[in-house]
Motif scaffolding. Structure first.
Motif, PDB file in Angstrom:
ATOM      1  N   SER A  91      31.327 -26.410  13.815  1.00 25.05           N
ATOM      2  CA  SER A  91      31.759 -26.393  12.420  1.00 25.05           C
ATOM      3  C   SER A  91      31.376 -25.096  11.718  1.00 25.05           C
ATOM      4  CB  SER A  91      31.142 -27.588  11.685  1.00 25.05           C
ATOM      5  OG  SER A  91      31.538 -27.619  10.330  1.00 25.05           O
ATOM      6  N   LEU A  92      30.253 -24.490  12.129  1.00 14.55           N
ATOM      7  CA  LEU A  92      29.793 -23.244  11.504  1.00 14.55           C
ATOM      8  C   LEU A  92      30.494 -22.003  12.064  1.00 14.55           C
ATOM      9  CD1 LEU A  92      25.933 -23.884  11.330  1.00 14.55           C
ATOM     10  CD2 LEU A  92      27.476 -23.638   9.379  1.00 14.55           C
ATOM     11  N   THR A  93      31.089 -22.134  13.242  1.00 11.92           N
ATOM     12  CA  THR A  93      31.693 -20.967  13.900  1.00 11.92           C
ATOM     13  C   THR A  93      32.736 -20.249  13.052  1.00 11.92           C
ATOM     14  OG1 THR A  93      31.256 -21.834  16.110  1.00 11.92           O
ATOM     15  CG2 THR A  93      33.031 -20.216  15.905  1.00 11.92           C
ATOM     16  N   PRO A  94      33.642 -20.943  12.350  1.00 14.51           N
ATOM     17  CA  PRO A  94      34.614 -20.207  11.525  1.00 14.51           C
ATOM     18  C   PRO A  94      33.959 -19.361  10.426  1.00 14.51           C
ATOM     19  CG  PRO A  94      35.303 -22.480  11.840  1.00 14.51           C
ATOM     20  CD  PRO A  94      33.895 -22.393  12.353  1.00 14.51           C
ATOM     21  N   MET A 103      22.264 -12.383  16.462  1.00 14.89           N
ATOM     22  CA  MET A 103      22.165 -13.089  15.188  1.00 14.89           C
ATOM     23  C   MET A 103      22.620 -14.540  15.345  1.00 14.89           C
ATOM     24  SD  MET A 103      21.324 -12.920  11.983  1.00 14.89           S
ATOM     25  CE  MET A 103      21.299 -11.167  11.534  1.00 14.89           C
ATOM     26  N   ARG A 104      23.683 -14.754  16.111  1.00 15.60           N
ATOM     27  CA  ARG A 104      24.153 -16.119  16.352  1.00 15.60           C
ATOM     28  C   ARG A 104      23.108 -16.940  17.101  1.00 15.60           C
ATOM     29  NH1 ARG A 104      28.856 -13.537  18.207  1.00 15.60           N
ATOM     30  NH2 ARG A 104      28.686 -14.559  20.243  1.00 15.60           N
ATOM     31  N   ALA A 105      22.348 -16.278  17.980  1.00 20.96           N
ATOM     32  CA  ALA A 105      21.286 -16.979  18.698  1.00 20.96           C
ATOM     33  C   ALA A 105      20.201 -17.467  17.743  1.00 20.96           C
ATOM     34  CB  ALA A 105      20.674 -16.063  19.761  1.00 20.96           C
ATOM     35  N   ILE A 106      19.864 -16.636  16.763  1.00 16.32           N
ATOM     36  CA  ILE A 106      18.860 -17.033  15.761  1.00 16.32           C
ATOM     37  C   ILE A 106      19.407 -18.160  14.897  1.00 16.32           C
ATOM     38  CG2 ILE A 106      17.476 -16.248  13.802  1.00 16.32           C
ATOM     39  CD1 ILE A 106      17.524 -13.447  15.024  1.00 16.32           C
ATOM     40  N   VAL A 107      20.686 -18.038  14.515  1.00 18.53           N
ATOM     41  CA  VAL A 107      21.326 -19.099  13.732  1.00 18.53           C
ATOM     42  C   VAL A 107      21.302 -20.415  14.503  1.00 18.53           C
ATOM     43  CG1 VAL A 107      23.539 -19.909  12.807  1.00 18.53           C
ATOM     44  CG2 VAL A 107      22.781 -17.561  12.361  1.00 18.53           C
ATOM     45  N   ALA A 108      21.581 -20.346  15.802  1.00 19.42           N
ATOM     46  CA  ALA A 108      21.584 -21.557  16.629  1.00 19.42           C
ATOM     47  C   ALA A 108      20.217 -22.231  16.615  1.00 19.42           C
ATOM     48  CB  ALA A 108      22.003 -21.215  18.062  1.00 19.42           C
ATOM     49  N   TYR A 109      19.172 -21.432  16.703  1.00 16.89           N
ATOM     50  CA  TYR A 109      17.819 -21.995  16.696  1.00 16.89           C
ATOM     51  C   TYR A 109      17.527 -22.714  15.386  1.00 16.89           C
ATOM     52  CZ  TYR A 109      12.717 -22.190  16.435  1.00 16.89           C
ATOM     53  OH  TYR A 109      11.427 -22.612  16.258  1.00 16.89           O
ATOM     54  N   PHE A 110      17.963 -22.150  14.274  1.00 18.71           N
ATOM     55  CA  PHE A 110      17.649 -22.695  12.959  1.00 18.71           C
ATOM     56  C   PHE A 110      18.717 -23.675  12.439  1.00 18.71           C
ATOM     57  CE2 PHE A 110      14.877 -18.902  12.654  1.00 18.71           C
ATOM     58  CZ  PHE A 110      13.701 -19.551  12.302  1.00 18.71           C
ATOM     59  N   THR A 111      19.693 -23.997  13.283  1.00 19.49           N
ATOM     60  CA  THR A 111      20.702 -24.969  12.863  1.00 19.49           C
ATOM     61  C   THR A 111      20.147 -26.377  12.992  1.00 19.49           C
ATOM     62  OG1 THR A 111      22.541 -23.527  13.497  1.00 19.49           O
ATOM     63  CG2 THR A 111      23.018 -25.867  13.285  1.00 19.49           C
ATOM     64  N   VAL A 112      19.771 -26.929  11.868  1.00 18.19           N
ATOM     65  CA  VAL A 112      19.273 -28.307  11.799  1.00 18.19           C
ATOM     66  C   VAL A 112      20.045 -29.013  10.692  1.00 18.19           C
ATOM     67  CG1 VAL A 112      16.984 -27.848  12.758  1.00 18.19           C
ATOM     68  CG2 VAL A 112      17.382 -27.518  10.319  1.00 18.19           C
ATOM     69  N   ASP A 113      19.705 -30.264  10.466  1.00 19.21           N
ATOM     70  CA  ASP A 113      20.499 -31.074   9.537  1.00 19.21           C
ATOM     71  C   ASP A 113      20.600 -30.457   8.147  1.00 19.21           C
ATOM     72  OD1 ASP A 113      21.069 -33.478  11.266  1.00 19.21           O
ATOM     73  OD2 ASP A 113      18.896 -33.453  11.358  1.00 19.21           O
ATOM     74  N   GLN A 114      19.449 -30.048   7.600  1.00 21.78           N
ATOM     75  CA  GLN A 114      19.484 -29.582   6.221  1.00 21.78           C
ATOM     76  C   GLN A 114      20.171 -28.223   6.103  1.00 21.78           C
ATOM     77  OE1 GLN A 114      16.410 -28.369   7.433  1.00 21.78           O
ATOM     78  NE2 GLN A 114      16.603 -26.345   6.534  1.00 21.78           N
ATOM     79  N   SER A 115      19.947 -27.322   7.069  1.00 21.89           N
ATOM     80  CA  SER A 115      20.574 -26.003   6.979  1.00 21.89           C
ATOM     81  C   SER A 115      22.085 -26.117   7.166  1.00 21.89           C
ATOM     82  CB  SER A 115      19.982 -25.051   8.021  1.00 21.89           C
ATOM     83  OG  SER A 115      20.205 -25.522   9.329  1.00 21.89           O
ATOM     84  N   TYR A 116      22.515 -27.026   8.048  1.00 21.50           N
ATOM     85  CA  TYR A 116      23.949 -27.205   8.256  1.00 21.50           C
ATOM     86  C   TYR A 116      24.620 -27.823   7.041  1.00 21.50           C
ATOM     87  CZ  TYR A 116      28.285 -29.405   9.626  1.00 21.50           C
ATOM     88  OH  TYR A 116      29.601 -29.816   9.652  1.00 21.50           O
ATOM     89  N   SER A 117      24.072 -28.925   6.553  1.00 26.61           N
ATOM     90  CA  SER A 117      24.729 -29.636   5.455  1.00 26.61           C
ATOM     91  C   SER A 117      24.792 -28.776   4.194  1.00 26.61           C
ATOM     92  CB  SER A 117      24.012 -30.956   5.160  1.00 26.61           C
ATOM     93  OG  SER A 117      22.643 -30.743   4.862  1.00 26.61           O
ATOM     94  N   LEU A 118      23.712 -28.067   3.892  1.00 25.90           N
ATOM     95  CA  LEU A 118      23.706 -27.200   2.713  1.00 25.90           C
ATOM     96  C   LEU A 118      24.673 -26.028   2.889  1.00 25.90           C
ATOM     97  CD1 LEU A 118      19.875 -27.020   1.896  1.00 25.90           C
ATOM     98  CD2 LEU A 118      21.641 -28.201   0.567  1.00 25.90           C
ATOM     99  N   SER A 119      24.658 -25.416   4.065  1.00 28.52           N
ATOM    100  CA  SER A 119      25.484 -24.228   4.291  1.00 28.52           C
ATOM    101  C   SER A 119      26.972 -24.547   4.263  1.00 28.52           C
ATOM    102  CB  SER A 119      25.108 -23.580   5.631  1.00 28.52           C
ATOM    103  OG  SER A 119      23.785 -23.111   5.608  1.00 28.52           O
ATOM    104  N   VAL A 120      27.379 -25.597   4.967  1.00 32.43           N
ATOM    105  CA  VAL A 120      28.803 -25.945   4.982  1.00 32.43           C
ATOM    106  C   VAL A 120      29.291 -26.290   3.586  1.00 32.43           C
ATOM    107  CG1 VAL A 120      30.443 -27.695   5.752  1.00 32.43           C
ATOM    108  CG2 VAL A 120      28.928 -26.615   7.394  1.00 32.43           C
ATOM    109  N   VAL A 126      32.492 -21.939  -1.992  1.00 31.84           N
ATOM    110  CA  VAL A 126      32.783 -20.524  -2.292  1.00 31.84           C
ATOM    111  C   VAL A 126      33.345 -19.870  -1.027  1.00 31.84           C
ATOM    112  CG1 VAL A 126      31.863 -18.383  -3.280  1.00 31.84           C
ATOM    113  CG2 VAL A 126      30.778 -20.570  -3.839  1.00 31.84           C
ATOM    114  N   PRO A 127      34.612 -20.092  -0.715  1.00 29.34           N
ATOM    115  CA  PRO A 127      35.184 -19.585   0.539  1.00 29.34           C
ATOM    116  C   PRO A 127      35.271 -18.063   0.603  1.00 29.34           C
ATOM    117  CG  PRO A 127      36.883 -20.557  -0.861  1.00 29.34           C
ATOM    118  CD  PRO A 127      35.573 -20.901  -1.486  1.00 29.34           C
TER     119      PRO A 127
END
Length: 238
Positions: A91-94, A103-120, A126-127
């Motif tokens: 879902s975050l890839t686009p 950078m994507r590797a670091i993002v993958a490590y920190f992708t958890v429930d709260q970071s995903y839900s807030l970010s998406v 704000v597209p």
């Protein structure tokens, strides 16, 4: 009107993540306490927490370790609990897929429930955000929660069983998931997936080593995908 910068988005991510300290704090303390009770040494617990950085998977693995479950079962169950992170990544890839590999590797490590839900939620709101602004916001959502998680597990391990049971730290897990999952049930397909997974999980509760979660998760995803296909075929906008 001044243009919003990556720095301001970083601080916005920090501010938006503040409510999660009331979950991550008790949750991390509880993990530290239970890890100590399970016999993990301090360095083992810290390594576990830092290398995995996934609360629900850590609790699953810890519970199975306490039950002397086979290693293969522990790994399979922990991976199953974290299957949702694979969907988060897709879902975050686009939004973040154009970032460099490191950078994507670091993002993958920190992708958890709260970071995903807030970010998406922010990206959809704000597209027009640039890649640097999206990354800044994402890392902002972790800037407070990640250090809190690490330090909380350390404090919990040091205090051990000294934390009174009356504090009921285990309330954090169900509340955290209810708070994050509830707002994300935006379509009928989401609701079908959630409903089916709940029913199947209840029916499979007697399966040893919590393997019923594997069955429930698979059933929920299949039901949600099928419901989405059905709705699209009927011309319903998803």
């Amino acid at each position: 009107m001044p243009r919003t910068t990556a720095k301001s988005y970083f601080w916005k991510g920090c501010r938006n993540s503040l409510p999660f300290i009331f979950v991550a704090g008790p949750f991390s303390l509880l993990f530290g306490v239970l890890a100590t009770e399970a016999g993990l040494k301090l360095y083992e617990m810290l390594t576990f927490s830092a290398s995995v950085y996934a609360g629900s998977a850590q609790f699953t693995a810890l519970q199975l370790l306490r039950e002397d479950a086979p290693t293969l079962i522990i790994l399979a169950s922990s991976l199953a609990v974290n299957l949702r992170v694979g969907m988060y990544s897709a879902s975050l890839t686009p939004y973040l897929g154009a970032a460099p590999l490191w950078m994507r590797a670091i993002v993958a490590y920190f992708t958890v429930d709260q970071s995903y839900s807030l970010s998406v939620a922010q990206y959809e709101l704000v597209p027009e955000m640039t890649l640097s602004e999206r990354l800044a916001y994402f890392f902002g959502t972790n800037a407070i929660i990640a250090p809190l998680w690490y330090s909380g597990t350390l404090v919990g391990a040091i205090l051990g069983t000294g934390i009174p049971e009356s504090f009921a730290l285990d309330f954090a897990l169900p509340i955290a998931f209810l708070a994050m999952v509830g707002p994300m049930l935006r379509t009928p397909a989401h609701i079908v997936a959630a409903f089916v997974s709940i029913i199947v999980a209840l029916l499979c509760v007697s399966i040893p080593y919590n393997l019923g979660l594997l069955v429930a998760g698979t059933a929920g995803m299949m039901a949600g995908a099928r419901a989405e296909q059905f709705l699209i075929s009927r011309g319903v906008k998803i």
